[in-house]
Design an enzyme around this catalytic site. Sequence first.
Site, short mmCIF file in Angstrom:
data_model
loop_
_atom_site.label_atom_id
_atom_site.label_comp_id
_atom_site.label_asym_id
_atom_site.label_seq_id
_atom_site.Cartn_x
_atom_site.Cartn_y
_atom_site.Cartn_z
N GLU A 94 0.84 -1.20 0.00
CA GLU A 94 0.00 0.00 0.00
C GLU A 94 0.88 1.24 0.00
OE1 GLU A 94 -2.76 0.11 3.29
OE2 GLU A 94 -3.52 -1.91 2.91
N GLU A 137 -13.45 5.69 -0.82
CA GLU A 137 -14.34 4.89 0.01
C GLU A 137 -15.11 5.81 0.96
OE1 GLU A 137 -12.83 0.70 1.00
OE2 GLU A 137 -10.99 1.90 1.03
N LYS A 172 -15.96 4.72 4.70
CA LYS A 172 -14.87 4.31 5.58
C LYS A 172 -14.85 5.21 6.80
CE LYS A 172 -10.24 2.48 5.23
NZ LYS A 172 -9.11 2.20 4.33
N GLU A 208 -9.39 9.75 5.15
CA GLU A 208 -9.53 8.30 5.07
C GLU A 208 -10.46 7.88 3.94
OE1 GLU A 208 -8.22 5.64 6.55
OE2 GLU A 208 -6.81 6.88 7.66
#
Length: 503
Positions: A274, A328, A331, A337
């Site tokens: 990642e 997302e 999330k 985030e």
Amino acid sequence: MVKLVGISMKLLLLVLLVVFSAFLVVSADEDAFLGVNIGTDLSDMPHPTQVVALLKAQQIRHIRLYDADRGMLLALANTGIKVAVTIPNEQLLGIGQSNATAAHWVAQNIVAHYPATNITTICVGSEVFDSLPNAVPILVTALKFIQGALVASRLDRQIKVSTPLASTIILDSFPPSQAFFNRSLNPVMVPLLKFLQSTGSSLMLNIYPYYDYMQSNGVIPLDYALFNPLPANKEAVDANTLLHYTNVFDAMVDAAYYAMAFLNVTNVPVIVTESGWPSKGDTKEPDATLDNANTYNSNLIKHIINQTGTPKHPGIPVSTYIYELYNEDTKPGSVSEKNWGLFDPNGKPIYTLQLTGSGRTFANDTANQTHCTAKEGADSKMLQAALDWACGPGKVNCSALLQGQPCYEPDNVASHATFAFDSYYHMMGKGDGTCDFNGVAMLTTTDPSHGSCQFFASDGMNGTFLNSTLSDINSTSSSSRRGHSGYAGVSLLIKALLAVLFL
């Protein structure tokens, strides 16, 4: 005497051959690649067939899933896309405590789909040391159980097993040569590294320069985190090795290698599972911006495909999965985030990666479908000045902006500036730096044409993030092909050693 000298020389050459072979275990086990992570915390998650359609359109050939979703694995069948699947943390305890459970998981999620779905990797958990400490004692056992199930299914050579780790387990990471793993984790790290070594697997590491920068209290410069060029006197120097570091990413990768060496492991390659940068943040996250996300990911991609390598291993690119495919929105956590994605759920790019100058590595160059527009919220006086320059010294034909002409409406400086900026950008061949205008312009993949006001047409290309497998680099690229001419020097040396050994 001559005979003895010859034998000694051959022994020396044999030692050198072994050393080079060990080096190649780290450097050339397989072609390095760029992939992308696919999270699913979206309120409107696209159907697996839509996800795969986007991957194919962008020619993304390596992905990492955070589970082993049956729908996704079925949709990926017969695409050739290389897939890393994940055993979620919530399933880890069961698998680590039961060989039968591990075997069932492999049968249901791997054997049932392979080889139609090209599964290459199983990630056992994710950042377990930080997110699930009660499972740490059984982590290596879980890896061994999964490996055993693969052996039983005769898939252990095709599919590798590892576990993604947070880079925070590396302490004293600068200078890299002094790095070591958190010693309290050694009872697990030592057998983990031995497992990776014995199975030919990689150490998986999640590297986030964004967080390193945010938590450094100003010690880490933004440009150092973003891969931006630094003057020589601003580069970070490892006093022990005298190696110069120009970015956080390389320093962390090399820190991992040195930390493994501290535990006497030198032939396990690092793969970055990642890495990325958020495009939006809250008031406490001022550097989570579209520009910074664009800069980081664009520079990261070029860093890998140009085979830059790290100061410790120059010319040896590190396989990396970019975080992530989609924003997302569900999330939990801060605004940032939710905003690490390259695309929204409809497949529209969040921003356009700047990949010009990377040779013809990508099947579709993002520059072919970009437009230059006035940046939202830009100062109107600066826009007007830039508009005046474009229509004057910039030699843009702005007659379409006159009253009664197709692009007069809407009659505001941002709209008129967008026309002038885009015209100049195309007129200059979309070259680097031709969509800046003192910071009031930005690139977009959205055609700003409206009604009868038609801007420069896009070139019909449809892609932002594309395939980046280094073995697919076009021969016109300035960088060498990994595993071929890129290692010609080492290959020739080994051939020469073998030739002498068998004289």
